[in-house]
Design a protein around this motif. Structure first.
Motif, PDB file in Angstrom:
ATOM      1  N   UNK A  60       0.836  -1.206   0.000  1.00 25.79           N
ATOM      2  CA  UNK A  60       0.000   0.000   0.000  1.00 25.79           C
ATOM      3  C   UNK A  60       0.871   1.257   0.000  1.00 25.79           C
ATOM      4  N   UNK A  61       1.833   1.324   0.928  1.00 27.37           N
ATOM      5  CA  UNK A  61       2.636   2.545   1.098  1.00 27.37           C
ATOM      6  C   UNK A  61       3.452   2.898  -0.126  1.00 27.37           C
ATOM      7  N   UNK A  62       4.048   1.908  -0.771  1.00 32.62           N
ATOM      8  CA  UNK A  62       4.923   2.178  -1.917  1.00 32.62           C
ATOM      9  C   UNK A  62       4.263   1.870  -3.246  1.00 32.62           C
ATOM     10  N   UNK A  63       3.049   1.308  -3.192  1.00 32.89           N
ATOM     11  CA  UNK A  63       2.356   0.937  -4.414  1.00 32.89           C
ATOM     12  C   UNK A  63       3.247   0.054  -5.298  1.00 32.89           C
ATOM     13  N   UNK A 117       7.610   1.249   9.335  1.00 33.57           N
ATOM     14  CA  UNK A 117       6.509   2.211   9.337  1.00 33.57           C
ATOM     15  C   UNK A 117       6.644   3.303   8.264  1.00 33.57           C
ATOM     16  N   UNK A 118       7.863   3.717   7.943  1.00 30.14           N
ATOM     17  CA  UNK A 118       8.045   4.729   6.899  1.00 30.14           C
ATOM     18  C   UNK A 118       7.603   4.207   5.545  1.00 30.14           C
ATOM     19  N   UNK A 119       8.146   3.075   5.131  1.00 28.45           N
ATOM     20  CA  UNK A 119       7.794   2.496   3.823  1.00 28.45           C
ATOM     21  C   UNK A 119       6.342   2.043   3.791  1.00 28.45           C
ATOM     22  N   UNK A 120       5.872   1.516   4.912  1.00 32.02           N
ATOM     23  CA  UNK A 120       4.499   0.994   4.954  1.00 32.02           C
ATOM     24  C   UNK A 120       3.474   2.085   5.264  1.00 32.02           C
ATOM     25  N   UNK A 152      16.199   4.542   2.294  1.00 33.73           N
ATOM     26  CA  UNK A 152      15.229   4.332   1.203  1.00 33.73           C
ATOM     27  C   UNK A 152      14.544   5.666   0.901  1.00 33.73           C
ATOM     28  N   UNK A 153      14.686   6.134  -0.321  1.00 28.99           N
ATOM     29  CA  UNK A 153      14.119   7.425  -0.714  1.00 28.99           C
ATOM     30  C   UNK A 153      15.051   8.597  -0.458  1.00 28.99           C
ATOM     31  N   UNK A 164       9.493  10.328   7.833  1.00 34.24           N
ATOM     32  CA  UNK A 164      10.407   9.800   8.849  1.00 34.24           C
ATOM     33  C   UNK A 164       9.740   9.683  10.212  1.00 34.24           C
ATOM     34  N   UNK A 165       8.760  10.545  10.504  1.00 31.95           N
ATOM     35  CA  UNK A 165       8.216  10.543  11.871  1.00 31.95           C
ATOM     36  C   UNK A 165       7.555   9.219  12.247  1.00 31.95           C
ATOM     37  N   UNK A 166       7.110   8.444  11.254  1.00 35.07           N
ATOM     38  CA  UNK A 166       6.521   7.137  11.571  1.00 35.07           C
ATOM     39  C   UNK A 166       7.541   6.202  12.214  1.00 35.07           C
TER      40      UNK A 166
END
Ligand SMILES: [Zn+2]
Length: 283
Positions: A60-63, A117-120, A152-153, A164-166
Motif C-alpha cells: 500500500x505505502x509504496x504501491x 513504518x516509513x515504507x508501509x 530508502x528514498x 520519517x516521523x513514523x
C-alpha cells in the motif's frame, strides 16, 4: 537479526528501480544488492553465521507488489542450518494483514515479523493497528520495527513521500505499554532519536534494540555506554545486509571498546533467548 531478501526467484525486486538506485547511492558498497534466499544462505553459510531474513510488504505505502513471505519461508526451509525467516504483512490491509500474520505463524512457523513504518506508511501507535499487535502478542512472536532515518528514498524529492516521523521510537513506547506480552525490537540506532530509543528500551522489559544499519564506527557514545552497561541484555547484532555487510560491521565493531563479557550477549545469546532457540538449532 536483520538481513533483507531483496529479490525472489522469478526476478521480482522488493523495491522499484528508483528507490533501489537511491538506496545504493546512500549506502554505496560493491556487493550484490538484490540477494535471493539462496544467495543469503550461501553468504551466511560461508561465514558460519545464522541470519534472520525478511522482506517488507509495503504494497500500500509504496504501491509496489511485495515479495511473498510465504515463498521466502518455503525457500528458507532448505537452508534451516543458517536462515531464520520472519514474515512481513502490510498493516494497511487491516483484517487481511491479521489473517495473513496468523497463517504465517501457525502454518509456516515464522518466529517474528518485520515492519517498516516509513515504507508501509503507518503510525504504529494508531489505534487502528491494535488488532494486529494483539494478534502478534497472542501468537508469541517478535515484532521488529525499523526506527530512525532511512536510506530508502534518501536524496529524492520529498524522500519519495516517505515520512520519517513514523519511525520515531517513541511511537513504539505506546505499543510496548499496551501489549506488554509482545516482544518488540527497535531496529537500528534510531538516529536522530537514539536517546528516546535508549529510554524506551530501559523502561520497557519487552523492548530490544538491534544494532544494524549503521557501521559501529558511527554509534553515538551514549549507545556504546548503554550496550556495555545497563542494556547489555537488550542489544542484538544485525548488519542490515545487503546494505552493510557483516564483514564491515565486525571490522568496525573491533575498533569500539566493547567489554569481553558483553560480546557473546550482543553477538548471539540475546538473540537466542529472544527467538527461543538453543545453540545448534536454527529455524
Ligand atoms: Zn531493515
Amino acid at each position: 537479526m536483520h538481513t533483507h531478501v531483496e529479490a525472489d526467484h522469478h526476478g521480482h525486486l522488493s523495491l522499484d528501480q528508483e528507490l533501489m538506485d537511491a538506496s545504493a547511492a546512500y549506502f554505496r558498497g560493491e556487493h550484490n544488492r538484490t540477494p535471493t534466499v539462496d544467495d543469503l544462505a550461501a553468504y551466511y553459510r560461508a561465514r558460519d553465521m545464522a541470519a534472520v531474513i525478511f522482506t517488507v510488504d509495503a504494497g500500500t505505502g509504496l504501491d509496489h507488489p511485495p515479495l511473498s513471505s510465504e515463498e521466502i519461508v518455503e525457500r528458507a526451509a532448505a537452508h534451516n542450518d543458517v536462515l531464520i525467516p520472519f514474515g512481513s504483512v502490510d498493516p494497511r490491509r487491516g483484517e487481511a494483514a491479521v489473517r495473513q500474520a496468523r497463517r504465517l505463524v501457525e502454518e509456516y512457523g515464522v518466529k517474528g515479523f518485520k515492519f517498516h513504518p516509513g515504507l508501509q506508511a503507518f503510525a504504529p501507535d494508531d489505534p487502528e493497528f491494535r488488532p494486529l499487535w494483539a494478534a502478534l502478542e497472542e501468537l508469541g512472536t517478535v515484532a521488529l520495527f525499523h526506527t530512525g532515518q532511512t536510506g530508502i528514498g534518501a536524496g529524492l524529492p520529498g524522500g519519495r513521500g516517505i515520512k520519517l516521523r513514523y519511525s520515531d521510537p517513541l511511537l513504539l513506547d505506546d505499543v510496548a505499554a499496551e501489549f506488554p506480552g509482545l516482544t518488540i525490537v527497535m531496529a537500528h540506532p534510531a538516529v536522530p532519536w537514539v536517546d528516546t530509543q535508549i529510554s524506551v528500551a530501559t523502561h520497557k522489559a519487552n523492548v530490544y534494540i538491534d544494532l544494524s544499519g549503521w557501521s559501529p564506527k558511527y554509534f553515538p557514545p551514549q549507545l556504546v555506554r548503554q550496550l556495555n552497561g545497563p542494556l547489555r541484555h537488550k542489544v542484538l547484532f544485525g548488519s542490515d545486509f545487503p546494505v552493510i555487510t557483516p564483514d564491515r560491521w565486525f571490522a568496525d565493531l573491533a575498533k569500539l571498546e566493547i567489554k569481553d563479557e558483553v560480546k557473546p550477549l550482543l553477538l548471539k545469546e540475546n538473540a537466542l533467548r529472544l527467538l527461543g532457540l538453543r545453540t545448534g538449532e536454527a529455524a
